[in-house]
Design a protein around this motif. Structure first.
Motif, short mmCIF file in Angstrom:
data_model
loop_
_atom_site.label_atom_id
_atom_site.label_comp_id
_atom_site.label_asym_id
_atom_site.label_seq_id
_atom_site.Cartn_x
_atom_site.Cartn_y
_atom_site.Cartn_z
N ASN A 112 0.82 -1.22 0.00
CA ASN A 112 0.00 0.00 0.00
C ASN A 112 0.85 1.26 0.00
N ILE A 135 -4.56 8.42 -2.40
CA ILE A 135 -5.26 7.14 -2.31
C ILE A 135 -4.35 6.02 -2.80
N ASN A 136 -4.78 4.80 -2.54
CA ASN A 136 -4.10 3.63 -3.08
C ASN A 136 -4.38 3.56 -4.57
N ARG A 138 -4.82 1.21 -6.43
CA ARG A 138 -5.79 0.17 -6.80
C ARG A 138 -7.21 0.54 -6.44
N ASP A 139 -7.38 1.66 -5.69
CA ASP A 139 -8.72 2.07 -5.26
C ASP A 139 -9.47 2.80 -6.38
N GLU A 140 -10.78 2.92 -6.22
CA GLU A 140 -11.59 3.69 -7.17
C GLU A 140 -11.11 5.14 -7.18
N ASN A 141 -10.89 5.68 -8.37
CA ASN A 141 -10.29 7.00 -8.51
C ASN A 141 -11.33 7.99 -9.04
N GLN A 175 -5.13 1.19 7.58
CA GLN A 175 -6.04 0.49 6.67
C GLN A 175 -5.46 -0.84 6.22
#
Length: 312
Positions: A112, A135-136, A138-141, A175
């Motif tokens: 992460n 944000i990560n 891989r997260d929703e952007n 997280q």
């Protein structure tokens, strides 16, 4: 079992060079750790008995932090991320408790922290916070939503640099810990399984915004959510004058850890060196509460100064 002592190094001696200053000053963060993997074999003459399974286990690990900056096309559309990072840093994660759970967490934290990106959320878009966010990858952007556009220079504004705080990085770690431990809890079949699978963590990092070193403790706590058990790991900032001790509580309770740290400060000596000597002496001592060696050599010392990590 384990013993790790962590805190702020305030000394006249610089661990990263041969310099010695006239007055003690903040030098960064330290971690002193044993390296034993042990097993509790039960009671022997009314005392807990420990057996060392192996030594040389690293319990303080270096982490890489990387944050990427968006690549904006001339038409204002978000395309991808620039290969040159907006920020790169170093940090460390220390753990005590179940080694399997801890290494699962370590892998999640590493992934992460090494895949962070800068993004932007407009007021009309769902979610919080608004404006610049980290944000990560891989997260929703929110930048991928239809109808949003940006100036090419948007992500080179000074506000972007304000995202790279120790507090924000600690949230990323929290997280990752919660997500990894939740996958462990899901496969536990009893209260004993949950108790044995738990671990505790410490995160040390340099804050490029406030220009200070920050140390955080994560002690996962149980919470029930919709009838399901969750482990929540909220970061607690460790104050500059406090020694954070992780590991075998009986050993921690018997050692004058805080007194040794404060005595070293009063004499303007290295607290890390003093605590290393304390731990080294204690390994060979007889304890009324247990037999065997719940902590063992070799001992490791780690120093984090800004974004430079050194092992001694």
């Amino acid at each position: 079992m384990t013993l790790i002592l962590l805190g702020h190094e305030i000394s006249r001696t610089d661990a990263h060079s041969s310099l010695r200053y006239e007055k003690a000053r903040p030098m960064g963060l330290f971690a002193v750790a044993d390296s034993a993997l042990t097993r509790k074999d039960g009671l022997e003459d009314g005392r807990a008995s420990y057996r060392t399974l192996l030594t040389g286990l690293e319990k303080v690990h270096e982490l890489n932090i990387k944050v990427l900056r968006p690549d904006i096309l001339r038409n204002g559309r978000f395309q991808s991320y620039l290969s040159t990072p907006a920020y790169e840093g170093r940090a460390f994660l220390a753990f005590a408790g179940n080694a399997n759970s801890a290494h699962h967490v370590l892998n999640a934290v590493r992934n992460n922290l090494n895949s962070l990106v800068v993004s932007y959320r407009f007021d009309f878009q769902k979610g919080e916070p608004k404006r610049f966010i980290m944000i990560n990858g891989r997260d929703e952007n929110p930048m991928r939503d239809q109808g949003v556009a940006f100036d090419e220079e948007t992500f080179f504004e000074a506000d972007v640099e304000l995202l790279f705080t120790a507090e924000n990085f600690s949230r990323v770690v929290a997280q990752a810990i919660e997500s990894a431990l939740q996958s462990v809890v899901t496969h536990c079949q009893s209260e004993k399984d949950v108790r044995l699978a738990n671990a505790t963590f410490a995160f040390g990092v340099w804050c490029p915004v406030s220009k200070v070193h920050s140390l955080y403790h994560f002690q996962p706590q149980r919470e029930m959510e919709f009838g399901q058990l969750r482990l929540v790991a909220k970061p607690r900032a460790v104050s500059e004058g406090e020694v954070l001790a992780l590991g075998t509580q009986r050993v921690i309770d018997e050692l004058p850890i805080q007194k040794v740290y404060e005595a070293a400060l009063a004499e303007e000596k290295s607290p890390a060196e003093a605590l290393h000597a304390l731990m080294d002496r204690d390994i060979d001592q007889e304890h009324a509460a247990f037999t065997g060696y719940p902590i063992n050599r070799p001992l490791f010392r780690v120093f984090l100064k800004e974004n430079n990590l050194k092992r001694l």
